[in-house]
Enzyme design. Structure first.
Site, PDB file in Angstrom:
ATOM      1  CG  ASP A  71      43.490  39.846  53.243  1.00 15.51           C
ATOM      2  OD1 ASP A  71      43.005  39.452  52.169  1.00 15.51           O
ATOM      3  OD2 ASP A  71      44.036  40.959  53.378  1.00 15.51           O
ATOM      4  CE1 TYR A 161      33.942  41.995  40.002  1.00 15.68           C
ATOM      5  CE2 TYR A 161      32.986  41.920  37.800  1.00 15.68           C
ATOM      6  CZ  TYR A 161      33.311  41.299  38.990  1.00 15.68           C
ATOM      7  OH  TYR A 161      33.007  39.962  39.169  1.00 15.68           O
ATOM      8  CE  LYS A 165      36.394  39.193  39.032  1.00 14.67           C
ATOM      9  NZ  LYS A 165      36.894  38.080  39.857  1.00 14.67           N
TER      10      LYS A 165
END
Length: 263
Positions: A71, A161, A165
Site C-alpha cells: 500500500d 476526485y 486533486k
C-alpha cells in the site's frame, strides 16, 4: 561571480547526485510510463504498487531496479521502498506520487465511504509518502506528484476526485515552501485527457466521450503516457533545479483555453 556560476554552485553536482527513484502505482498506466522514463535515463527505479505485477514489471526494466508490493499509503511500506531505492541509487533522488483511484457519481447520493476512499488514496497517501521520503532526501532531491486538470476545472459528477486533486495542488505549494530552505523541491504535473485505462473506462461508462474531450482540447488530440512521463522527469531533473511549488499542466491547452476562433 556570474549568475550562471552562482546557479551552478548552488545545484548539486551531477556526479554526486543520488539516482534512486520511487514511483507509486508503477505497475500500469502513467506510473509504468514514468518508471520506464527514469529507468531509461539510468535512474535506479523501485516500483511501489499494490499489484503483484510490480515485481514482473521491475524485472523487465533490467538489472538495478526493484519492486515493493504493498500500500502506497502505508508508512512502513513506503519506507521499505525508499530504503531500497536509496540502496540501489546511492541515495533517494525522487519520490513520484502517482498511485490514485477514480470514481464518478452524482454528489447528492455519492457514498461517503467512497469519498473517504478517494481522499485517502489520492491525498492522504500523497502526504504520508512525501513525509516518509523526506527522511531519505538530501539537498537536490525532490517530490513530483500527479495532480489533474480536475483540480482547477469543474467536472460534474467527480466532486471527490476534483477535491482530492485540488488538495494535491495545495499540498505541493505548502511542502515546497516548508522544505525549500533544505534544498528539497516539490512540484506536480496536472495531466489532461491521456490515453490510459482510466480514460478508456470513463468513456466506456458514459461519464465522458471522446467528442467531449476533443471539443475542449485546443491541440485536438488525446495525450500519450510518455508525454506525462517526460514532464515528470523534467521536474525531477537538474534542468528544473530552480523550479519548486509548481503545478505544470500537460493537457493540450485545455486549462488555458477560452473560445475557439470560430466561436
Amino acid at each position: 561571480m556570474s549568475v550562471l556560476s552562482d546557479a551552478e554552485s548552488a545545484a548539486p553536482a551531477a556526479a554526486e547526485r543520488p539516482r534512486g527513484v520511487v514511483v507509486t502505482g508503477a505497475a500500469r498506466g502513467l506510473g509504468k510510463a514514468i518508471a520506464e522514463r527514469f529507468a531509461a535515463a539510468g535512474q535506479a527505479v523501485v516500483a511501489l504498487d499494490v499489484s503483484d505485477d510490480a515485481a514482473s514489471f521491475a524485472s523487465g526494466l533490467g538489472a538495478g531496479h526493484d519492486a515493493v508490493v504493498g500500500d502506497a499509503g502505508d508508512p512502513e511500506t513506503i519506507a521499505r521502498a525508499c530504503e531500497r531505492a536509496a540502496e540501489l541509487g546511492g541515495g533517494l533522488a525522487t519520490y513520484v506520487v502517482n498511485a490514485g483511484v477514480h470514481s464518478t457519481g452524482p454528489s447528492t447520493d455519492y457514498p461517503l465511504e467512497e469519498w473517504d476512499r478517494l481522499l485517502e488514496v489520492n491525498l492522504r497517501a500523497a502526504f504520508v509518502g512525501a513525509r516518509v521520503a523526506r527522511g531519505y532526501f538530501t539537498d537536490g532531491s525532490s517530490v513530483v506528484m500527479l495532480s489533474s486538470i480536475c483540480a482547477s476545472q469543474g467536472f460534474a459528477g467527480r466532486a471527490a476526485y476534483c477535491a482530492s486533486k485540488a488538495g494535491i495542488d495545495g499540498l505541493v505549494r505548502s511542502l515546497a515552501t516548508e522544505w525549500g530552505p533544505d534544498g528539497i523541491r516539490v512540484n506536480a504535473v496536472a495531466p489532461g485527457t491521456i490515453r490510459t485505462e482510466m480514460q478508456r473506462t470513463a468513456v466506456a461508462s458514459g461519464a465522458a466521450s471522446n467528442e467531449q474531450y476533443l471539443g475542449r482540447i485546443p491541440l485536438k488530440r488525446v495525450g500519450e503516457p510518455h508525454e506525462i512521463a517526460d514532464a515528470v522527469f523534467y521536474l525531477a531533473s537538474l534542468q528544473a533545479s530552480y523550479v519548486s511549488g509548481v503545478v505544470l499542466p500537460v493537457d493540450g491547452g485545455w486549462a488555458g483555453g477560452g473560445l475557439p476562433a470560430s466561436a
